[in-house]
Design an enzyme around this catalytic site. Structure first.
Site, short mmCIF file in Angstrom:
data_model
loop_
_atom_site.label_atom_id
_atom_site.label_comp_id
_atom_site.label_asym_id
_atom_site.label_seq_id
_atom_site.Cartn_x
_atom_site.Cartn_y
_atom_site.Cartn_z
N PHE A 22 0.81 -1.23 0.00
CA PHE A 22 0.00 0.00 0.00
C PHE A 22 0.84 1.27 0.00
O PHE A 22 1.92 1.31 0.60
CB PHE A 22 -0.94 -0.01 1.22
CG PHE A 22 -1.80 -1.24 1.29
CD1 PHE A 22 -2.82 -1.43 0.37
CD2 PHE A 22 -1.58 -2.21 2.25
CE1 PHE A 22 -3.60 -2.58 0.40
CE2 PHE A 22 -2.35 -3.37 2.29
CZ PHE A 22 -3.37 -3.55 1.37
N ASP A 23 0.31 2.28 -0.69
CA ASP A 23 0.94 3.61 -0.72
C ASP A 23 0.18 4.60 0.16
O ASP A 23 0.74 5.61 0.60
CB ASP A 23 0.96 4.16 -2.15
CG ASP A 23 1.71 3.25 -3.11
OD1 ASP A 23 2.77 2.73 -2.71
OD2 ASP A 23 1.22 3.05 -4.24
#
Length: 304
Positions: A22-23
């Site tokens: 995830f960013d």
């Protein structure tokens, strides 16, 4: 067979794999970062870890009593660096929805507020007229004159076209009577959110969803909810931050709002923490409102 969530606490390899996926992390506040005015140990360090790895953090809260500026003050007072642009609260979501999506033509676009100053601040920021809210003239017992004036309409504002119900610490019979009669006249029924409870001081108190229940009973209408799990809120957040949903994870303590919000928003993942409302048994039970992809006992477990 239902896929149960992966337990990350104490499993460094699983935590690393999770973080790499995830960013962007959408973080609920009450029950995840803190309970009331008590910040959970390790919260500040966990947020520092996420930011040090280049992750974008967005604070997404259903608590409508505070404006974004109020929330920023609370975050800063707890040692959490933040900007107003990183905060997306249900009061702000409601104001944006009224001003930019509903767009009821004036003058019939005034809002009757059941709620606190957070809602008022965000309505003002969008140039929306309102009555009710924290006005002390509504914070009292109802009188025979009120019954008469509400019934004949002389105490009602003809320009009210929206009733917005949020968490109101001073809700009373007079306020509910005004709200009901505006709805009976055709005003649109909105709710900042429908959380039944509010976590505070290691226990629970009535939430915004409990404030609107009498109006739902009287009108047999369901309000349009503008907090989690409403996808109107997700669309607003995405519009503002322009993130890739598949690289975004929702972190929360409630299955029925936070986790459902992430699943229905088709985010890449959802992480439940056990420091708030929902517990492990809730998603293991038949008919669970939502099942997270991952869970930890507490947010700080992500530090490994």
């Amino acid at each position: 067979m239902v896929q149960l969530p992966r337990h990350l606490s104490g499993d460094q390899a699983a935590i690393n794999e999770f973080l790499d996926k995830f960013d962007v992390f959408l973080l609920d506040c009450d029950g995840v970062l803190w309970s009331g005015d008590h910040i959970f140990p390790g919260t500040v360090e966990t947020l520092e870890l996420l930011r040090s790895k280049g992750k974008q953090v967005v604070f997404v809260t259903n608590n409508s009593t505070k404006s974004r500026a109020d929330y920023q003050k609370k975050l800063m007072s707890m040692g959490i660096p933040s900007s107003i642009d990183e905060i997306f609260a249900s009061a702000y979501s409601s104001a944006v929805y009224i001003a930019r999506i509903l767009k009821i033509p004036p003058p019939k676009n005034k809002v009757y507020v059941l709620g606190e100053s957070g809602i008022e601040t965000e309505l003002k920021s969008e140039g929306i007229e309102f009555i009710g809210g924290t006005d002390p003239s509504y914070r009292r017992d109802i009188t025979p004159e009120d019954y008469k004036g509400i019934a004949d309409g002389s105490l009602l504002d003809d320009n009210v076209g929206i009733v917005l119900a949020g968490l109101d610490f001073h809700v009373n019979y007079l306020k509910l009577s005004h709200a009901y009669h505006y709805l009976a006249r055709g005003a649109k029924f909105l709710a900042t959110n429908t959380d039944s409870t509010l976590p505070s001081n290691h226990t629970f108190f009535p939430g915004a969803g409990s404030i609107s229940i009498p109006l739902i009973n009287m009108t047999e209408q369901q309000p349009t909810a503008l907090g989690k799990p409403s996808q109107a809120m997700m669309d607003s957040i995405e519009g503002k931050f322009q993130f890739d949903r598949k690289r975004t994870c929702m972190v929360g303590d409630r299955l029925d709002t936070d986790i459902r919000f992430g699943i229905e928003g088709k985010l890449g993942g959802t992480l439940a923490v056990l420091t708030g409302v929902s517990k492990k048994g809730d998603w293991e039970a038949e008919g669970a409102p939502a099942i997270p992809a991952y869970y930890v006992e507490k947010l700080s477990d992500l530090r490994g």
